[in-house]
Design an enzyme around this catalytic site. Structure first.
Site, PDB file in Angstrom:
ATOM      1  N   HIS A  51       4.441   8.755   1.130  1.00 21.48           N
ATOM      2  CA  HIS A  51       2.792   9.138   1.521  1.00 21.48           C
ATOM      3  C   HIS A  51       2.331  10.455   1.070  1.00 21.48           C
ATOM      4  CE1 HIS A  51       3.029   5.609   3.728  1.00 21.48           C
ATOM      5  NE2 HIS A  51       3.315   5.887   5.002  1.00 21.48           N
ATOM      6  N   HIS A  80      -3.803   4.202   7.087  1.00 22.59           N
ATOM      7  CA  HIS A  80      -2.589   3.925   7.893  1.00 22.59           C
ATOM      8  C   HIS A  80      -3.098   3.870   9.494  1.00 22.59           C
ATOM      9  CE1 HIS A  80       1.530   4.244   9.139  1.00 22.59           C
ATOM     10  NE2 HIS A  80       1.934   4.570   7.678  1.00 22.59           N
ATOM     11  N   GLU A 130      -0.901  -1.896   5.949  1.00 23.48           N
ATOM     12  CA  GLU A 130      -1.466  -0.901   4.829  1.00 23.48           C
ATOM     13  C   GLU A 130      -1.546  -1.631   3.447  1.00 23.48           C
ATOM     14  OE1 GLU A 130       1.493   2.158   5.218  1.00 23.48           O
ATOM     15  OE2 GLU A 130       2.192   1.148   7.002  1.00 23.48           O
TER      16      GLU A 130
END
Length: 347
Positions: free
Chosen positions: A110, A184, A312
């Site tokens: 991420h 997210h 996601e």
């Protein structure tokens, strides 16, 4: 429709805001320009009663609290530069190897610590007939978090009277780089308890199997006969314990990437609430929140294991190192675009 803007104070000299978008039917979405984060989503149940369905905090400053950031939850965050995992934190562009932080076991996750979800984004609200929204933008410096190129990113959040929250992403760079953006948010359509009774249908006939560190093996395989087959409706809890950590899988969406199409549909019987994910992306990560640490809550929503699920929209994990996967390269003169829609309802 209505939109309100409230100052949340200063963060390193930059002003933070909270925006609340409200549709005519009462559906309400709260956003903050801290991390371009979705803080709250309130929708009606089958009896018309509004309730919280997203995991998040009422105080936007919690999103940059060091203890919370160390938990790695990414609640409601805009994630970048690269959503999901990159093997060993390394990728190449041409003959040059770039090394990133390894913040998820041996891999990069991420965008690393201090990535997009921690930044103060420029923000501007807007309203039009049947919709209200906020445009947020951020300029990521060359080599920020190890990624090449000065990257200019815009995310436009729009709530409309069709009970849809639409996210439109756009980005440009001055040097060839990689990019994979997502949101997210975690959902709990019941508004309390766990999400194991929630039912899912996925418009995804294939997935990308992984190694034990969740790095794809480079294959795209059919979901048929596996625990990840949601081509017909199943509850999340029906087969979740076939994996030690629940679901954390990348699915390959049917149809043509680049076209807005239906990817997944969720239904929670007690509340009657429904959620549909539509996106132009080639895939999405389905994560059932096994690693949520239980240290946070909001009202009856407890942020513990299986307390919420995430859908996601994304390119596949480790795509920069997987030549057979759709490319995540972004070059000067090109424009990255993505549209993702969360559609809310009842039945």
């Amino acid at each position: 429709m209505n939109i309100t803007k409230t100052s949340a104070g200063l963060v390193e000299g930059q002003e933070a805001f909270v925006y609340e978008l409200t549709a005519d039917n009462g559906t309400a979405v709260k956003l903050t320009n801290i991390g371009a984060i979705i803080m709250s989503i309130r929708t009606a149940d089958k009896n018309g009663k509004l309730g919280e369905i997203a995991l998040g905090f009422d105080d936007p400053m919690t999103y940059i609290d060091p203890e919370y950031l160390a938990s790695g939850m990414f609640l409601g965050a805009t994630v970048g530069r690269y959503a999901n995992r990159i093997k060993a934190g390394k990728f190449s562009i041409g003959n040059k190897v770039y090394e990133l932080e390894t913040n998820n076991g041996p891999n990069h996750l991420h965008g690393g610590t201090g990535s997009f979800h921690t930044k103060i984004w420029n923000s501007e609200e807007f309203s039009a007939e049947g919709r209200v929204g906020v445009k947020m933008s951020y300029v990521s410096a060359n080599m920020e978090n190890g990624y090449p190129g000065e990257l200019t990113v815009t995310v436009v959040f729009t709530l409309n009277n069709n009970n849809e929250l639409q996210l439109n992403y756009q980005a440009t760079t001055d040097k060839t780089t990689i990019l994979n953006l997502t949101n997210h948010s975690y959902f709990n359509l019941k508004g309390e308890g766990d999400i194991l009774d929630t039912k899912l249908v996925m418009h995804a006939s294939n997935y990308t199997p992984t190694d034990e560190t969740l790095i794809p093996l480079g294959k795209i395989e059919s979901v048929k006969g596996t625990m990840v087959d949601f081509t017909l409706e199943h509850s999340i809890g029906e087969r979740v314990h076939m994996s030690d950590d629940g679901y954390d899988h990348n699915f390959v969406i049917d149809g043509n990437a680049g076209e807005l199409r239906l990817a997944a549909e969720a239904y929670e019987e007690t509340s009657g609430r429904t959620l549909a994910l539509l996106t132009t992306e080639p895939g999405f990560q389905f994560y059932t929140g096994y690693w949520l640490n239980g240290n946070y809550s909001r009202g009856p929503l407890k942020f513990g294991s299986f307390g919420g699920f995430a859908l996601e929209a994304q390119h596949y994990p480790d795509s920069p190192n997987q030549k057979e996967f759709p490319t995540t390269l972004l070059k000067p003169g090109e424009t990255y675009t993505q549209t993702t829609v969360y559609r809310f309802g009842t039945k």
